[in-house]
Design a protein around this motif. Structure first.
Motif, PDB file in Angstrom:
ATOM      1  N   ARG A  15      -4.452  -5.509  -0.800  1.00  0.00           N
ATOM      2  CA  ARG A  15      -5.284  -5.982  -1.910  1.00  0.00           C
ATOM      3  C   ARG A  15      -6.621  -6.525  -1.417  1.00  0.00           C
ATOM      4  O   ARG A  15      -7.615  -6.501  -2.146  1.00  0.00           O
ATOM      5  CB  ARG A  15      -4.542  -7.048  -2.711  1.00  0.00           C
ATOM      6  N   GLU A  16      -6.657  -7.009  -0.142  1.00  0.00           N
ATOM      7  CA  GLU A  16      -7.915  -7.540   0.389  1.00  0.00           C
ATOM      8  C   GLU A  16      -8.964  -6.449   0.608  1.00  0.00           C
ATOM      9  O   GLU A  16     -10.150  -6.759   0.763  1.00  0.00           O
ATOM     10  CB  GLU A  16      -7.664  -8.269   1.713  1.00  0.00           C
ATOM     11  N   GLY A  17      -8.528  -5.182   0.645  1.00  0.00           N
ATOM     12  CA  GLY A  17      -9.468  -4.088   0.840  1.00  0.00           C
ATOM     13  C   GLY A  17      -9.337  -3.021  -0.223  1.00  0.00           C
ATOM     14  O   GLY A  17      -9.614  -1.845   0.035  1.00  0.00           O
ATOM     15  N   ALA A  18      -8.909  -3.435  -1.420  1.00  0.00           N
ATOM     16  CA  ALA A  18      -8.650  -2.481  -2.497  1.00  0.00           C
ATOM     17  C   ALA A  18      -9.647  -2.638  -3.635  1.00  0.00           C
ATOM     18  O   ALA A  18     -10.085  -3.745  -3.957  1.00  0.00           O
ATOM     19  CB  ALA A  18      -7.235  -2.669  -3.036  1.00  0.00           C
ATOM     20  N   ALA A  19      -9.998  -1.511  -4.239  1.00  0.00           N
ATOM     21  CA  ALA A  19     -10.771  -1.545  -5.474  1.00  0.00           C
ATOM     22  C   ALA A  19      -9.861  -2.054  -6.599  1.00  0.00           C
ATOM     23  O   ALA A  19      -8.634  -2.040  -6.468  1.00  0.00           O
ATOM     24  CB  ALA A  19     -11.289  -0.147  -5.796  1.00  0.00           C
ATOM     25  N   PRO A  20     -10.422  -2.525  -7.705  1.00  0.00           N
ATOM     26  CA  PRO A  20      -9.593  -3.034  -8.805  1.00  0.00           C
ATOM     27  C   PRO A  20      -8.531  -2.028  -9.240  1.00  0.00           C
ATOM     28  O   PRO A  20      -8.826  -0.862  -9.506  1.00  0.00           O
ATOM     29  CB  PRO A  20     -10.618  -3.281  -9.921  1.00  0.00           C
ATOM     30  N   GLY A  21      -7.278  -2.483  -9.265  1.00  0.00           N
ATOM     31  CA  GLY A  21      -6.177  -1.655  -9.721  1.00  0.00           C
ATOM     32  C   GLY A  21      -5.629  -0.681  -8.696  1.00  0.00           C
ATOM     33  O   GLY A  21      -4.735   0.111  -9.015  1.00  0.00           O
ATOM     34  N   GLU A  22      -6.126  -0.711  -7.450  1.00  0.00           N
ATOM     35  CA  GLU A  22      -5.690   0.276  -6.463  1.00  0.00           C
ATOM     36  C   GLU A  22      -4.855  -0.297  -5.328  1.00  0.00           C
ATOM     37  O   GLU A  22      -4.476   0.440  -4.421  1.00  0.00           O
ATOM     38  CB  GLU A  22      -6.907   1.002  -5.873  1.00  0.00           C
ATOM     39  N   SER A  23      -4.540  -1.566  -5.316  1.00  0.00           N
ATOM     40  CA  SER A  23      -3.734  -2.111  -4.227  1.00  0.00           C
ATOM     41  C   SER A  23      -2.294  -1.617  -4.352  1.00  0.00           C
ATOM     42  O   SER A  23      -1.785  -1.367  -5.444  1.00  0.00           O
ATOM     43  CB  SER A  23      -3.763  -3.638  -4.256  1.00  0.00           C
ATOM     44  N   GLY A  24      -1.646  -1.449  -3.205  1.00  0.00           N
ATOM     45  CA  GLY A  24      -0.263  -0.984  -3.192  1.00  0.00           C
ATOM     46  C   GLY A  24      -0.133   0.373  -2.530  1.00  0.00           C
ATOM     47  O   GLY A  24      -1.002   0.807  -1.769  1.00  0.00           O
ATOM     48  N   GLN A  25       0.967   1.054  -2.830  1.00  0.00           N
ATOM     49  CA  GLN A  25       1.256   2.336  -2.192  1.00  0.00           C
ATOM     50  C   GLN A  25       0.394   3.451  -2.772  1.00  0.00           C
ATOM     51  O   GLN A  25       0.179   3.526  -3.984  1.00  0.00           O
ATOM     52  CB  GLN A  25       2.732   2.690  -2.364  1.00  0.00           C
ATOM     53  N   LEU A  26      -0.091   4.312  -1.880  1.00  0.00           N
ATOM     54  CA  LEU A  26      -0.944   5.433  -2.267  1.00  0.00           C
ATOM     55  C   LEU A  26      -0.335   6.715  -1.710  1.00  0.00           C
ATOM     56  O   LEU A  26       0.045   6.774  -0.542  1.00  0.00           O
ATOM     57  CB  LEU A  26      -2.353   5.234  -1.715  1.00  0.00           C
ATOM     58  N   VAL A  27      -0.236   7.753  -2.541  1.00  0.00           N
ATOM     59  CA  VAL A  27       0.374   9.014  -2.127  1.00  0.00           C
ATOM     60  C   VAL A  27      -0.591  10.159  -2.405  1.00  0.00           C
ATOM     61  O   VAL A  27      -1.144  10.267  -3.509  1.00  0.00           O
ATOM     62  CB  VAL A  27       1.711   9.261  -2.863  1.00  0.00           C
TER      63      VAL A  27
END
Length: 223
Positions: A206-218
């Motif tokens: 979350r410290e390096g995420a755009a709004p709504g994009e923190s978490g797992q990415l596939v």
């Protein structure tokens, strides 16, 4: 002997198929407050039912604090080789290589060549989780590195070539422009339509995420 449920799922347990239709699984045990590696051998039926045939709890030899996130790289003639990382001087994560034989003896050593490749990019924090896909007939290492200590937003993903010893930084693109990525993994598989495909996963802090994009990415791409 502990049941398989004692393997902590949050620490990326790995598995591979060995000779004579036997299976190997390695993970991190919980209960002592400090993670340690745990490797198990089963046939396919036992693997699916959760029955352990053999187990070896590898002692920590590089760090009195933690050694974990194992990934099996080879299994042959009673010897299992794996990679992982350890808490160097109980301070920062660094890479390790390990081998054990006949589920009785093991040896771990620092993976300094891989550490140096990421340090050349200015990585001064943790060098952590890695995976070892084979893409285009070449073995690669996908690995995370933290540029600044205690700064989760500075975590980046890299591709390391074990032949040349070179690491290249990966720059995954997201819709919102997130800039941090960790825990990279890639798998070649057959998609539901029967076509070869590449599945890539990352974790976006979350410290390096755009709004709504923190978490797992596939990411998914048909080849």
């Amino acid at each position: 002997m502990d049941p398989p449920s004692r393997l902590r799922r949050g620490h990326q347990p790995a598995r591979t198929r060995g000779r004579r239709h036997r299976w190997l699984r390695t993970g991190v045990r919980e209960g002592s407050g400090q993670p340690r590696r745990d490797t198990r051998l089963r046939d396919l039926g036992a693997f699916l039912s959760g029955d352990t045939a053999h187990a070896y709890d590898a002692p920590r030899t590089l760090s009195r604090c933690a050694e974990g996130t194992p990934d099996i790289t080879s299994a042959h003639d009673g010897t299992v080789e794996l990679t992982g990382h350890y808490r160097a001087e109980c301070d920062m994560d660094r890479q390790l290589r390990s081998a054990f034989r006949d589920f009785t003896t093991g040896l771990a050593e620092p993976g300094r060549r891989l550490d140096r490749a990421l340090e050349s990019w200015g990585t001064g924090g943790n060098i952590g989780d890695s995976s070892l896909p084979e893409l285009g007939g070449r073995s690669l290492v996908l690995i995370e590195g933290q540029r600044w200590r205690d700064d989760f937003g500075s975590r980046r993903a890299y591709a390391y070539d074990p032949v040349t010893g070179r690491a290249d930084r990966l720059t995954p693109c997201t819709h919102g422009g997130s800039w941090a990525s960790a825990n990279p993994s890639a798998t070649l598989l057959i998609d539901p339509d029967g076509h070869p495909a590449l599945l890539v996963s990352l974790f976006v802090p979350r410290e390096g995420a755009a709004p709504g994009e923190s978490g797992q990415l596939v990411y998914w791409r048909e080849l």
